[in-house]
Design a protein around this motif. Structure first.
Motif, PDB file in Angstrom:
ATOM      1  N   TYR A 135     -36.304  -2.295  13.359  1.00  0.00           N
ATOM      2  CA  TYR A 135     -36.509  -2.003  14.782  1.00  0.00           C
ATOM      3  C   TYR A 135     -36.457  -3.275  15.622  1.00  0.00           C
ATOM      4  CZ  TYR A 135     -37.860   2.733  13.439  1.00  0.00           C
ATOM      5  OH  TYR A 135     -37.874   4.008  12.936  1.00  0.00           O
ATOM      6  N   GLY A 136     -35.244  -3.807  15.758  1.00  0.00           N
ATOM      7  CA  GLY A 136     -35.051  -5.009  16.559  1.00  0.00           C
ATOM      8  C   GLY A 136     -34.871  -6.268  15.756  1.00  0.00           C
ATOM      9  N   GLU A 137     -35.173  -6.212  14.475  1.00  0.00           N
ATOM     10  CA  GLU A 137     -34.960  -7.341  13.569  1.00  0.00           C
ATOM     11  C   GLU A 137     -34.288  -6.820  12.303  1.00  0.00           C
ATOM     12  OE1 GLU A 137     -38.589 -10.381  14.293  1.00  0.00           O
ATOM     13  OE2 GLU A 137     -39.162  -8.474  13.367  1.00  0.00           O
ATOM     14  N   GLY A 138     -33.629  -7.696  11.595  1.00  0.00           N
ATOM     15  CA  GLY A 138     -32.977  -7.280  10.363  1.00  0.00           C
ATOM     16  C   GLY A 138     -31.706  -8.060  10.122  1.00  0.00           C
ATOM     17  N   ARG A 139     -30.978  -7.644   9.129  1.00  0.00           N
ATOM     18  CA  ARG A 139     -29.785  -8.380   8.722  1.00  0.00           C
ATOM     19  C   ARG A 139     -28.686  -8.345   9.786  1.00  0.00           C
ATOM     20  NH1 ARG A 139     -25.153  -8.390   5.602  1.00  0.00           N
ATOM     21  NH2 ARG A 139     -25.079  -9.907   3.893  1.00  0.00           N
ATOM     22  N   LEU A 140     -28.690  -7.296  10.626  1.00  0.00           N
ATOM     23  CA  LEU A 140     -27.640  -7.143  11.620  1.00  0.00           C
ATOM     24  C   LEU A 140     -28.066  -7.611  13.010  1.00  0.00           C
ATOM     25  CD1 LEU A 140     -26.173  -3.716  10.479  1.00  0.00           C
ATOM     26  CD2 LEU A 140     -25.558  -6.031   9.750  1.00  0.00           C
ATOM     27  N   THR A 141     -29.196  -8.312  13.087  1.00  0.00           N
ATOM     28  CA  THR A 141     -29.661  -8.860  14.363  1.00  0.00           C
ATOM     29  C   THR A 141     -28.609  -9.809  14.942  1.00  0.00           C
ATOM     30  OG1 THR A 141     -31.966  -8.698  13.695  1.00  0.00           O
ATOM     31  CG2 THR A 141     -31.472 -10.203  15.485  1.00  0.00           C
ATOM     32  N   GLY A 142     -28.427  -9.725  16.253  1.00  0.00           N
ATOM     33  CA  GLY A 142     -27.435 -10.548  16.927  1.00  0.00           C
ATOM     34  C   GLY A 142     -26.138  -9.824  17.198  1.00  0.00           C
ATOM     35  N   LYS A 143     -25.947  -8.696  16.550  1.00  0.00           N
ATOM     36  CA  LYS A 143     -24.749  -7.890  16.784  1.00  0.00           C
ATOM     37  C   LYS A 143     -25.039  -6.852  17.866  1.00  0.00           C
ATOM     38  CE  LYS A 143     -23.400  -8.436  11.938  1.00  0.00           C
ATOM     39  NZ  LYS A 143     -22.335  -9.435  12.163  1.00  0.00           N
ATOM     40  N   ARG A 144     -23.992  -6.442  18.563  1.00  0.00           N
ATOM     41  CA  ARG A 144     -24.105  -5.415  19.587  1.00  0.00           C
ATOM     42  C   ARG A 144     -23.460  -4.137  19.080  1.00  0.00           C
ATOM     43  NH1 ARG A 144     -23.860  -6.824  25.488  1.00  0.00           N
ATOM     44  NH2 ARG A 144     -25.913  -7.795  25.455  1.00  0.00           N
ATOM     45  N   ALA A 145     -23.962  -2.998  19.535  1.00  0.00           N
ATOM     46  CA  ALA A 145     -23.401  -1.715  19.129  1.00  0.00           C
ATOM     47  C   ALA A 145     -23.283  -0.810  20.341  1.00  0.00           C
ATOM     48  CB  ALA A 145     -24.287  -1.062  18.065  1.00  0.00           C
ATOM     49  N   MET A 146     -22.199  -0.047  20.408  1.00  0.00           N
ATOM     50  CA  MET A 146     -22.007   0.897  21.492  1.00  0.00           C
ATOM     51  C   MET A 146     -21.386   2.180  20.959  1.00  0.00           C
ATOM     52  SD  MET A 146     -20.076   0.432  25.171  1.00  0.00           S
ATOM     53  CE  MET A 146     -18.383   0.558  24.571  1.00  0.00           C
ATOM     54  N   VAL A 147     -21.957   3.303  21.346  1.00  0.00           N
ATOM     55  CA  VAL A 147     -21.448   4.615  20.962  1.00  0.00           C
ATOM     56  C   VAL A 147     -20.471   5.105  22.024  1.00  0.00           C
ATOM     57  CG1 VAL A 147     -22.098   7.042  20.712  1.00  0.00           C
ATOM     58  CG2 VAL A 147     -23.442   5.258  19.577  1.00  0.00           C
ATOM     59  N   VAL A 148     -19.339   5.626  21.567  1.00  0.00           N
ATOM     60  CA  VAL A 148     -18.375   6.313  22.423  1.00  0.00           C
ATOM     61  C   VAL A 148     -18.254   7.725  21.881  1.00  0.00           C
ATOM     62  CG1 VAL A 148     -15.981   6.397  23.231  1.00  0.00           C
ATOM     63  CG2 VAL A 148     -17.115   4.180  22.917  1.00  0.00           C
ATOM     64  N   LEU A 149     -18.537   8.718  22.706  1.00  0.00           N
ATOM     65  CA  LEU A 149     -18.522  10.081  22.179  1.00  0.00           C
ATOM     66  C   LEU A 149     -17.904  11.052  23.159  1.00  0.00           C
ATOM     67  CD1 LEU A 149     -20.893  12.078  23.548  1.00  0.00           C
ATOM     68  CD2 LEU A 149     -22.367  10.520  22.317  1.00  0.00           C
ATOM     69  N   THR A 150     -17.419  12.157  22.596  1.00  0.00           N
ATOM     70  CA  THR A 150     -16.986  13.302  23.373  1.00  0.00           C
ATOM     71  C   THR A 150     -17.930  14.452  23.070  1.00  0.00           C
ATOM     72  OG1 THR A 150     -15.431  13.829  21.591  1.00  0.00           O
ATOM     73  CG2 THR A 150     -14.556  12.660  23.494  1.00  0.00           C
ATOM     74  N   ALA A 151     -18.215  15.250  24.098  1.00  0.00           N
ATOM     75  CA  ALA A 151     -19.118  16.394  23.944  1.00  0.00           C
ATOM     76  C   ALA A 151     -18.496  17.610  24.615  1.00  0.00           C
ATOM     77  CB  ALA A 151     -20.480  16.089  24.561  1.00  0.00           C
ATOM     78  N   GLY A 152     -18.650  18.754  24.001  1.00  0.00           N
ATOM     79  CA  GLY A 152     -18.114  19.971  24.592  1.00  0.00           C
ATOM     80  C   GLY A 152     -18.878  20.407  25.826  1.00  0.00           C
ATOM     81  N   ALA A 153     -20.164  20.085  25.877  1.00  0.00           N
ATOM     82  CA  ALA A 153     -21.000  20.492  27.009  1.00  0.00           C
ATOM     83  C   ALA A 153     -20.603  19.737  28.263  1.00  0.00           C
ATOM     84  CB  ALA A 153     -22.469  20.224  26.689  1.00  0.00           C
ATOM     85  N   ARG A 154     -20.833  20.369  29.403  1.00  0.00           N
ATOM     86  CA  ARG A 154     -20.646  19.682  30.672  1.00  0.00           C
ATOM     87  C   ARG A 154     -21.830  18.756  30.914  1.00  0.00           C
ATOM     88  NH1 ARG A 154     -16.302  21.756  33.197  1.00  0.00           N
ATOM     89  NH2 ARG A 154     -15.670  23.896  32.689  1.00  0.00           N
ATOM     90  N   GLU A 155     -21.610  17.750  31.745  1.00  0.00           N
ATOM     91  CA  GLU A 155     -22.618  16.707  31.934  1.00  0.00           C
ATOM     92  C   GLU A 155     -23.972  17.239  32.392  1.00  0.00           C
ATOM     93  OE1 GLU A 155     -23.088  12.269  33.957  1.00  0.00           O
ATOM     94  OE2 GLU A 155     -21.277  13.459  34.291  1.00  0.00           O
ATOM     95  N   PRO A 156     -24.053  18.178  33.358  1.00  0.00           N
ATOM     96  CA  PRO A 156     -25.386  18.636  33.781  1.00  0.00           C
ATOM     97  C   PRO A 156     -26.197  19.260  32.652  1.00  0.00           C
ATOM     98  CG  PRO A 156     -23.726  19.272  35.396  1.00  0.00           C
ATOM     99  CD  PRO A 156     -22.986  18.771  34.198  1.00  0.00           C
ATOM    100  N   ALA A 157     -25.520  19.903  31.709  1.00  0.00           N
ATOM    101  CA  ALA A 157     -26.219  20.554  30.603  1.00  0.00           C
ATOM    102  C   ALA A 157     -26.775  19.555  29.601  1.00  0.00           C
ATOM    103  CB  ALA A 157     -25.293  21.536  29.892  1.00  0.00           C
ATOM    104  N   MET A 158     -26.391  18.276  29.733  1.00  0.00           N
ATOM    105  CA  MET A 158     -26.950  17.230  28.887  1.00  0.00           C
ATOM    106  C   MET A 158     -27.748  16.239  29.724  1.00  0.00           C
ATOM    107  SD  MET A 158     -24.250  16.599  25.799  1.00  0.00           S
ATOM    108  CE  MET A 158     -25.621  16.153  24.744  1.00  0.00           C
ATOM    109  N   GLY A 159     -28.247  16.721  30.859  1.00  0.00           N
ATOM    110  CA  GLY A 159     -29.099  15.916  31.710  1.00  0.00           C
ATOM    111  C   GLY A 159     -30.560  16.140  31.390  1.00  0.00           C
ATOM    112  N   PRO A 160     -31.460  15.577  32.193  1.00  0.00           N
ATOM    113  CA  PRO A 160     -32.898  15.632  31.908  1.00  0.00           C
ATOM    114  C   PRO A 160     -33.455  17.039  31.775  1.00  0.00           C
ATOM    115  CG  PRO A 160     -32.437  14.006  33.598  1.00  0.00           C
ATOM    116  CD  PRO A 160     -31.160  14.749  33.368  1.00  0.00           C
ATOM    117  N   ARG A 161     -32.885  18.006  32.499  1.00  0.00           N
ATOM    118  CA  ARG A 161     -33.369  19.388  32.427  1.00  0.00           C
ATOM    119  C   ARG A 161     -32.308  20.337  31.876  1.00  0.00           C
ATOM    120  NH1 ARG A 161     -37.807  20.964  35.039  1.00  0.00           N
ATOM    121  NH2 ARG A 161     -36.853  22.883  35.826  1.00  0.00           N
ATOM    122  N   GLY A 162     -31.249  19.788  31.310  1.00  0.00           N
ATOM    123  CA  GLY A 162     -30.181  20.610  30.756  1.00  0.00           C
ATOM    124  C   GLY A 162     -30.599  21.297  29.462  1.00  0.00           C
ATOM    125  N   VAL A 163     -29.964  22.421  29.177  1.00  0.00           N
ATOM    126  CA  VAL A 163     -30.336  23.219  28.008  1.00  0.00           C
ATOM    127  C   VAL A 163     -30.109  22.467  26.702  1.00  0.00           C
ATOM    128  CG1 VAL A 163     -28.069  24.330  27.758  1.00  0.00           C
ATOM    129  CG2 VAL A 163     -30.149  25.554  27.011  1.00  0.00           C
TER     130      VAL A 163
END
Length: 258
Positions: A135-163
């Motif tokens: 959790y913040g330390e380890g062998r991979l410390t210093g590396k950056r990671a970014m997720v790129v994803l596609t989702a079938g749901a529309r954006e509002p449905a994955m918002g704070p109050r989305g289903v």
């Protein structure tokens, strides 16, 4: 930077495939060195079994954590695992791209993490003073990671109050429990919603978003997760009473929850 792009989609002619191709071109245009793990094209085996650990596994009952740690230390992991670990060692940043299926990763990508992030590499790391580094330390410390994803749901449905729940909470197991756990700094994700209904105009917008985010791969502020050994947690790894006292749930583990 050295950038590893891990791609998990079975169809290279898909929306995901087009975004991957454009993303790789963009990184090269920006001067980065790029390597790719196209898991379906590689026919990656996602299943952990004794064959991963060579002679170390033997014929006794397989205890995956302990056996993988010994195989890693002795150089007895299977060659496909070693090759992926070498890519991670080389990388300054890792882009993980996948379609969101059933609230999670495609099985082939989950199996990549299962097999590559063995004990002694992805976890089970200790400091000289005996502290567990996670959790913040380890062998991979210093590396950056970014997720790129596609989702079938529309954006509002994955918002704070989305289903479907908010995207940040859906990705918490990957962001916090895998990438940040191993020490990486986790950048906010790039998400393309309504993936089965993307128009040409929306695709152009998605390409523009991805290119913009890749251009700031070195400078983007990571998600402010609380490091385990920052003093925020007690001996039971529970937030101390004076840390975000009114916050519970996943959001409590962000420093901006104060």
């Amino acid at each position: 930077m050295n950038v590893l792009w891990v791609f998990a989609h079975p169809e290279p002619r898909s929306l995901s495939g087009a975004l991957r191709d454009d993303g790789l071109r963009t990184l090269k245009e920006l001067g980065h060195d790029v390597r790719e793990s196209d898991l379906y094209a590689m026919k990656w085996n996602p299943v952990v079994d004794a064959a991963d650990f060579g002679a170390e596994a033997g014929d006794e009952r397989l205890v995956v954590g302990a056996t993988s740690a010994r195989a890693h230390a002795r150089g007895e992991l299977s060659p496909d695992i070693v090759a992926e670990q070498a890519k991670l060692d080389w990388a300054d940043a890792v882009v993980v791209q996948f379609p969101l299926w059933w609230y999670g990763l495609p099985a082939i990508l989950k199996g990549w993490f299962d097999r590559v992030f063995v004990k002694g590499f992805g976890y089970g790391i200790r400091a000289d003073d005996g502290r567990t580094l996670r959790y913040g330390e380890g062998r991979l410390t210093g590396k950056r990671a970014m997720v790129v994803l596609t989702a079938g749901a529309r954006e509002p449905a994955m918002g704070p109050r989305g289903v479907n729940g908010s995207l940040n909470e859906v990705l918490f197991p990957l962001h916090h429990g895998t990438l940040f756990y191993t020490g990486m700094s986790v950048l906010p994700p790039v998400a393309v919603y309504g993936a089965d209904r993307v128009s040409d105009e929306q695709f152009a917008e998605a390409r523009g978003l991805l290119r913009a985010r890749l251009s700031t791969l070195e400078t983007e502020q990571p998600i402010p997760f609380r490091p385990q050994n920052s003093g925020d947690y007690d001996e039971d790894l529970v937030l101390r009473p004076d840390r975000a006292p009114d916050a519970t749930g996943l959001g409590a583990h962000l420093t901006n929850a104060e």
